[in-house]
Design a protein around this motif. Sequence first.
Motif, mmCIF file in Angstrom:
data_model
loop_
_atom_site.group_PDB
_atom_site.id
_atom_site.type_symbol
_atom_site.label_atom_id
_atom_site.label_comp_id
_atom_site.label_asym_id
_atom_site.label_seq_id
_atom_site.Cartn_x
_atom_site.Cartn_y
_atom_site.Cartn_z
ATOM 1 N N LEU A 41 -38.603 46.373 0.945
ATOM 2 C CA LEU A 41 -38.264 46.833 -0.399
ATOM 3 C C LEU A 41 -37.855 48.296 -0.415
ATOM 4 O O LEU A 41 -36.958 48.682 -1.165
ATOM 5 C CB LEU A 41 -39.450 46.607 -1.333
ATOM 6 C CG LEU A 41 -39.221 46.946 -2.810
ATOM 7 C CD1 LEU A 41 -38.070 46.141 -3.388
ATOM 8 C CD2 LEU A 41 -40.504 46.711 -3.601
ATOM 9 N N GLU A 42 -38.481 49.107 0.413
ATOM 10 C CA GLU A 42 -38.168 50.536 0.408
ATOM 11 C C GLU A 42 -36.700 50.779 0.747
ATOM 12 O O GLU A 42 -36.029 51.594 0.114
ATOM 13 C CB GLU A 42 -39.066 51.286 1.405
ATOM 14 C CG GLU A 42 -38.831 52.791 1.413
ATOM 15 C CD GLU A 42 -39.760 53.524 2.377
ATOM 16 O OE1 GLU A 42 -39.588 54.745 2.539
ATOM 17 O OE2 GLU A 42 -40.643 52.867 2.971
ATOM 18 N N GLY A 43 -36.191 50.052 1.745
ATOM 19 C CA GLY A 43 -34.780 50.210 2.101
ATOM 20 C C GLY A 43 -33.865 49.793 0.973
ATOM 21 O O GLY A 43 -32.879 50.471 0.677
ATOM 22 N N ALA A 44 -34.189 48.682 0.318
ATOM 23 C CA ALA A 44 -33.378 48.220 -0.812
ATOM 24 C C ALA A 44 -33.401 49.237 -1.944
ATOM 25 O O ALA A 44 -32.363 49.521 -2.572
ATOM 26 C CB ALA A 44 -33.891 46.865 -1.299
ATOM 27 N N GLN A 45 -34.572 49.804 -2.210
ATOM 28 C CA GLN A 45 -34.680 50.793 -3.278
ATOM 29 C C GLN A 45 -33.875 52.044 -2.966
ATOM 30 O O GLN A 45 -33.263 52.641 -3.867
ATOM 31 C CB GLN A 45 -36.150 51.141 -3.502
ATOM 32 C CG GLN A 45 -36.946 50.015 -4.141
ATOM 33 C CD GLN A 45 -38.428 50.304 -4.218
ATOM 34 O OE1 GLN A 45 -38.971 51.037 -3.393
ATOM 35 N NE2 GLN A 45 -39.101 49.712 -5.196
ATOM 36 N N GLN A 46 -33.859 52.444 -1.711
ATOM 37 C CA GLN A 46 -33.068 53.617 -1.329
ATOM 38 C C GLN A 46 -31.582 53.382 -1.553
ATOM 39 O O GLN A 46 -30.859 54.270 -2.031
ATOM 40 C CB GLN A 46 -33.339 53.979 0.128
ATOM 41 C CG GLN A 46 -34.722 54.556 0.361
ATOM 42 C CD GLN A 46 -35.030 54.783 1.828
ATOM 43 O OE1 GLN A 46 -34.275 54.359 2.724
ATOM 44 N NE2 GLN A 46 -36.120 55.466 2.111
ATOM 45 N N VAL A 48 -30.307 51.302 -3.757
ATOM 46 C CA VAL A 48 -30.133 51.280 -5.210
ATOM 47 C C VAL A 48 -30.081 52.701 -5.766
ATOM 48 O O VAL A 48 -29.245 53.020 -6.626
ATOM 49 C CB VAL A 48 -31.267 50.476 -5.874
ATOM 50 C CG1 VAL A 48 -31.295 50.702 -7.378
ATOM 51 C CG2 VAL A 48 -31.083 48.996 -5.573
ATOM 52 N N GLU A 49 -30.944 53.566 -5.272
ATOM 53 C CA GLU A 49 -30.934 54.959 -5.734
ATOM 54 C C GLU A 49 -29.614 55.642 -5.414
ATOM 55 O O GLU A 49 -29.075 56.401 -6.231
ATOM 56 C CB GLU A 49 -32.098 55.718 -5.096
ATOM 57 C CG GLU A 49 -33.461 55.311 -5.644
ATOM 58 C CD GLU A 49 -34.604 55.900 -4.848
ATOM 59 O OE1 GLU A 49 -34.341 56.717 -3.938
ATOM 60 O OE2 GLU A 49 -35.767 55.537 -5.118
ATOM 61 N N THR A 50 -29.074 55.352 -4.231
ATOM 62 C CA THR A 50 -27.776 55.922 -3.857
ATOM 63 C C THR A 50 -26.676 55.421 -4.790
ATOM 64 O O THR A 50 -25.808 56.195 -5.219
ATOM 65 C CB THR A 50 -27.435 55.545 -2.407
ATOM 66 O OG1 THR A 50 -28.443 56.047 -1.537
ATOM 67 C CG2 THR A 50 -26.085 56.116 -1.994
ATOM 68 N N ILE A 51 -26.710 54.140 -5.103
ATOM 69 C CA ILE A 51 -25.716 53.556 -6.006
ATOM 70 C C ILE A 51 -25.822 54.180 -7.395
ATOM 71 O O ILE A 51 -24.804 54.572 -8.007
ATOM 72 C CB ILE A 51 -25.898 52.030 -6.078
ATOM 73 C CG1 ILE A 51 -25.450 51.382 -4.756
ATOM 74 C CG2 ILE A 51 -25.123 51.434 -7.261
ATOM 75 C CD1 ILE A 51 -25.789 49.906 -4.646
ATOM 76 N N LYS A 52 -27.022 54.291 -7.903
ATOM 77 C CA LYS A 52 -27.214 54.856 -9.242
ATOM 78 C C LYS A 52 -26.812 56.322 -9.293
ATOM 79 O O LYS A 52 -26.250 56.783 -10.291
ATOM 80 C CB LYS A 52 -28.663 54.673 -9.686
ATOM 81 C CG LYS A 52 -29.018 53.221 -10.002
ATOM 82 C CD LYS A 52 -30.455 53.097 -10.493
ATOM 83 C CE LYS A 52 -30.756 51.680 -10.944
ATOM 84 N NZ LYS A 52 -32.162 51.520 -11.401
ATOM 85 N N ALA A 53 -27.089 57.049 -8.213
ATOM 86 C CA ALA A 53 -26.717 58.467 -8.165
ATOM 87 C C ALA A 53 -25.205 58.648 -8.231
ATOM 88 O O ALA A 53 -24.709 59.680 -8.703
ATOM 89 C CB ALA A 53 -27.266 59.105 -6.894
ATOM 90 N N ALA A 54 -24.472 57.619 -7.774
ATOM 91 C CA ALA A 54 -23.000 57.671 -7.811
ATOM 92 C C ALA A 54 -22.444 57.085 -9.105
ATOM 93 O O ALA A 54 -21.229 56.931 -9.239
ATOM 94 C CB ALA A 54 -22.433 56.929 -6.609
ATOM 95 N N GLU A 57 -24.416 50.537 -11.072
ATOM 96 C CA GLU A 57 -25.545 49.756 -11.570
ATOM 97 C C GLU A 57 -26.056 48.859 -10.455
ATOM 98 O O GLU A 57 -25.277 48.133 -9.826
ATOM 99 C CB GLU A 57 -25.133 48.898 -12.763
ATOM 100 C CG GLU A 57 -24.755 49.681 -14.004
ATOM 101 C CD GLU A 57 -24.507 48.762 -15.182
ATOM 102 O OE1 GLU A 57 -25.440 48.054 -15.604
ATOM 103 O OE2 GLU A 57 -23.363 48.743 -15.679
ATOM 104 N N ALA A 58 -27.376 48.889 -10.249
ATOM 105 C CA ALA A 58 -27.959 48.080 -9.178
ATOM 106 C C ALA A 58 -29.445 47.883 -9.433
ATOM 107 O O ALA A 58 -30.075 48.647 -10.172
ATOM 108 C CB ALA A 58 -27.740 48.740 -7.815
ATOM 109 N N ALA A 59 -29.986 46.855 -8.813
ATOM 110 C CA ALA A 59 -31.419 46.574 -8.864
ATOM 111 C C ALA A 59 -31.865 46.094 -7.499
ATOM 112 O O ALA A 59 -31.109 45.410 -6.794
ATOM 113 C CB ALA A 59 -31.731 45.515 -9.929
#
Length: 251
Positions: A41-46, A48-54, A57-59
């Motif tokens: 999950l940690e990798g997926a969340q990272q 997602v954070e990169t996508i949102k920072a750009a 939209e992601a989950a």
Amino acid sequence: MTKEFAGKVALVTGGGSGIGAACARQLADEGAKVVVADMHLEGAQQVVETIKAAGGEAASYQIDVSDPVAVAAMVDFTVTTFGGLDCAVNNAGIGGPLKPIAEYEIDEWRHVIDVNQNSVFYCMKYELQAMLPNGKGSIVNMSSILGTNGIAAAPAYVSAKHALVGMTKSAAIAYSAQGVRINAVAPGYIHTPLVENSLDEESLKALVGLHPIGRLGRADEVANLTLFLLSDRASFITGSYHLVDGAYAAQ
């Protein structure tokens, strides 16, 4: 300028690193809402954070793709969260032990087949159920150059990747007239954690020598082709197996 996947929803398994992460980021960059699914999950969340920072939209979603009940829940989560499912990249996989078939333990064999082969059946089963009512969709299954070639030390992996190509062809024949295209991508050896964590430096150098292009591939190069196959530009391409391998298989 309209982004190519604007208004579309995408699901990427094994999206927390390597090829999956590159696909998820590129899909989001092109306007898709992306579910990044991974056992870690940690990798997926990272991602997602990169996508949102750009600005995308992601989950994130934690998933063991070898569990069909969990896969069904993952697809349901995608549809519930973003309102549908238009594109899927079935990328999750493992390498497995490196040893010839007579030395393989039964449990080792079953685990590799469950994660690399059976999971793709589970994913397609539920992804198709989400796509077919809308009469459209596109799926890319991540195979390998070992989907047609073989090596002595990875019998389970090779078997699973061969089977994945067959599943892709069968599914494409069954569902193309209903608006869903299904293709397989076959990377050569790519600089990903799966490769780097399973081989020592000498072995990595030997892998480079197997590619006439003189290097290993990059995750973004595989993602480039994957996005093309998912896009409307590939509207007459289905049931195909596409190499991204620096001429490995041409020898």
